[in-house]
Design a protein around this motif. Structure first.
Motif, PDB file in Angstrom:
ATOM      1  N   GLN A   1       0.825  -1.197   0.000  1.00  0.00           N
ATOM      2  CA  GLN A   1       0.000   0.000   0.000  1.00  0.00           C
ATOM      3  C   GLN A   1       0.862   1.251   0.000  1.00  0.00           C
ATOM      4  O   GLN A   1       1.997   1.232   0.454  1.00  0.00           O
ATOM      5  CB  GLN A   1      -0.875   0.017   1.252  1.00  0.00           C
ATOM      6  N   SER A   2       0.253   2.323  -0.455  1.00  0.00           N
ATOM      7  CA  SER A   2       0.923   3.625  -0.398  1.00  0.00           C
ATOM      8  C   SER A   2       0.957   4.078   1.062  1.00  0.00           C
ATOM      9  O   SER A   2       0.181   3.589   1.891  1.00  0.00           O
ATOM     10  CB  SER A   2       0.161   4.635  -1.245  1.00  0.00           C
ATOM     11  N   PRO A   3       1.815   5.033   1.389  1.00  0.00           N
ATOM     12  CA  PRO A   3       1.840   5.558   2.767  1.00  0.00           C
ATOM     13  C   PRO A   3       0.473   6.113   3.206  1.00  0.00           C
ATOM     14  O   PRO A   3       0.091   5.948   4.364  1.00  0.00           O
ATOM     15  CB  PRO A   3       2.896   6.663   2.701  1.00  0.00           C
ATOM     16  N   GLU A   4      -0.254   6.741   2.291  1.00  0.00           N
ATOM     17  CA  GLU A   4      -1.565   7.277   2.630  1.00  0.00           C
ATOM     18  C   GLU A   4      -2.539   6.158   2.975  1.00  0.00           C
ATOM     19  O   GLU A   4      -3.309   6.265   3.922  1.00  0.00           O
ATOM     20  CB  GLU A   4      -2.133   8.117   1.466  1.00  0.00           C
ATOM     21  N   GLU A   5      -2.506   5.074   2.180  1.00  0.00           N
ATOM     22  CA  GLU A   5      -3.386   3.938   2.455  1.00  0.00           C
ATOM     23  C   GLU A   5      -3.029   3.294   3.789  1.00  0.00           C
ATOM     24  O   GLU A   5      -3.912   2.919   4.553  1.00  0.00           O
ATOM     25  CB  GLU A   5      -3.284   2.902   1.329  1.00  0.00           C
ATOM     26  N   ARG A   6      -1.745   3.182   4.069  1.00  0.00           N
ATOM     27  CA  ARG A   6      -1.314   2.613   5.359  1.00  0.00           C
ATOM     28  C   ARG A   6      -1.830   3.442   6.520  1.00  0.00           C
ATOM     29  O   ARG A   6      -2.306   2.909   7.518  1.00  0.00           O
ATOM     30  CB  ARG A   6       0.208   2.538   5.426  1.00  0.00           C
ATOM     31  N   LEU A   7      -1.734   4.761   6.388  1.00  0.00           N
ATOM     32  CA  LEU A   7      -2.213   5.641   7.447  1.00  0.00           C
ATOM     33  C   LEU A   7      -3.714   5.475   7.659  1.00  0.00           C
ATOM     34  O   LEU A   7      -4.185   5.392   8.801  1.00  0.00           O
ATOM     35  CB  LEU A   7      -1.880   7.093   7.123  1.00  0.00           C
ATOM     36  N   LEU A   8      -4.472   5.393   6.581  1.00  0.00           N
ATOM     37  CA  LEU A   8      -5.922   5.203   6.691  1.00  0.00           C
ATOM     38  C   LEU A   8      -6.250   3.883   7.380  1.00  0.00           C
ATOM     39  O   LEU A   8      -7.147   3.820   8.228  1.00  0.00           O
ATOM     40  CB  LEU A   8      -6.574   5.262   5.308  1.00  0.00           C
ATOM     41  N   VAL A   9      -5.522   2.831   7.018  1.00  0.00           N
ATOM     42  CA  VAL A   9      -5.766   1.527   7.642  1.00  0.00           C
ATOM     43  C   VAL A   9      -5.413   1.579   9.126  1.00  0.00           C
ATOM     44  O   VAL A   9      -6.170   1.091   9.967  1.00  0.00           O
ATOM     45  CB  VAL A   9      -4.972   0.413   6.916  1.00  0.00           C
ATOM     46  N   LEU A  10      -4.282   2.189   9.462  1.00  0.00           N
ATOM     47  CA  LEU A  10      -3.891   2.294  10.870  1.00  0.00           C
ATOM     48  C   LEU A  10      -4.912   3.085  11.677  1.00  0.00           C
ATOM     49  O   LEU A  10      -5.255   2.705  12.800  1.00  0.00           O
ATOM     50  CB  LEU A  10      -2.511   2.934  10.997  1.00  0.00           C
ATOM     51  N   GLU A  11      -5.407   4.165  11.119  1.00  0.00           N
ATOM     52  CA  GLU A  11      -6.428   4.953  11.811  1.00  0.00           C
ATOM     53  C   GLU A  11      -7.697   4.134  12.014  1.00  0.00           C
ATOM     54  O   GLU A  11      -8.312   4.181  13.079  1.00  0.00           O
ATOM     55  CB  GLU A  11      -6.721   6.237  11.050  1.00  0.00           C
ATOM     56  N   ALA A  12      -8.089   3.380  11.003  1.00  0.00           N
ATOM     57  CA  ALA A  12      -9.278   2.527  11.126  1.00  0.00           C
ATOM     58  C   ALA A  12      -9.060   1.452  12.184  1.00  0.00           C
ATOM     59  O   ALA A  12      -9.945   1.190  13.009  1.00  0.00           O
ATOM     60  CB  ALA A  12      -9.624   1.891   9.779  1.00  0.00           C
ATOM     61  N   LEU A  13      -7.885   0.842  12.190  1.00  0.00           N
ATOM     62  CA  LEU A  13      -7.575  -0.171  13.200  1.00  0.00           C
ATOM     63  C   LEU A  13      -7.601   0.414  14.608  1.00  0.00           C
ATOM     64  O   LEU A  13      -8.081  -0.219  15.546  1.00  0.00           O
ATOM     65  CB  LEU A  13      -6.212  -0.816  12.921  1.00  0.00           C
ATOM     66  N   GLN A  14      -7.116   1.625  14.754  1.00  0.00           N
ATOM     67  CA  GLN A  14      -7.132   2.273  16.069  1.00  0.00           C
ATOM     68  C   GLN A  14      -8.562   2.558  16.524  1.00  0.00           C
ATOM     69  O   GLN A  14      -8.893   2.373  17.695  1.00  0.00           O
ATOM     70  CB  GLN A  14      -6.306   3.556  16.045  1.00  0.00           C
TER      71      GLN A  14
END
Length: 166
Positions: free
Chosen positions: A96-109
């Motif tokens: 994933q792109s860094p932006e996609e990773r950030l979105l996934v991490l935020e969703a996981l949190q």
């Protein structure tokens, strides 16, 4: 010892340095300590006014708030580390792109916080159904409750999920 009703500016002036040193000792990182100290005082600023007026022990209050923020900080780091380890095992085509990773991490949190806010039986029922793929009858047997209770637990969990996406 602080006076009852001490202003936030006075509390900040009298205790910010102490809180920074306390957090720096816990985190071993001045930047993270500064962030959490800032968040601690933001919590104080956003606390109900009547609670601030009766604040007799600012350091005890600040310590309690900072400890909760530390727990959240370490929980986020643990979640992020688990996600990064999972990503490292994926083929390059699925990266994933860094932006996609950030979105996934935020969703996981957000999901982690939602699960943490559920009563233990509700959380366990939800996880057994959606992570382990168990049927309600099997979950009821494992948790030693009725299947009707499992259905109620699932409704509670789904309500929290809906609130998460709103």
């Amino acid at each position: 010892m602080a006076q009852s009703g001490e202003s936030i500016a006075v509390i900040y002036s009298n205790h910010h340095g102490w809180l920074m040193r306390w957090l720096r000792a816990k985190l071993q990182c001045a930047d993270h300590a500064a962030d959490l100290a800032q968040d601690t005082f933001v919590r104080l600023l956003t606390a109900p006014p009547e609670g601030r007026q009766t604040l007799r022990e600012p350091r005890a209050y600040l310590t309690t708030v900072a400890q909760r923020l530390l727990i959240d900080h370490y929980r986020r780091l643990s979640l992020e580390q688990a996600w990064l380890e999972t990503l490292a095992q994926q083929p390059d085509l699925l990266m994933q792109s860094p932006e996609e990773r950030l979105l996934v991490l935020e969703a996981l949190q957000r999901i982690d916080a939602m699960l943490d806010g559920l009563p233990p039986l509700v959380r366990n029922a939800f996880l057994l159904a959606h992570v382990d793929g168990l049927a309600y009858g099997e979950i009821a047997r494992r948790l030693a409750v009725s299947e009707r209770s499992i259905k109620r637990y699932m409704v509670q969990a789904f309500e929290r999920c809906i609130l998460l996406i709103l």
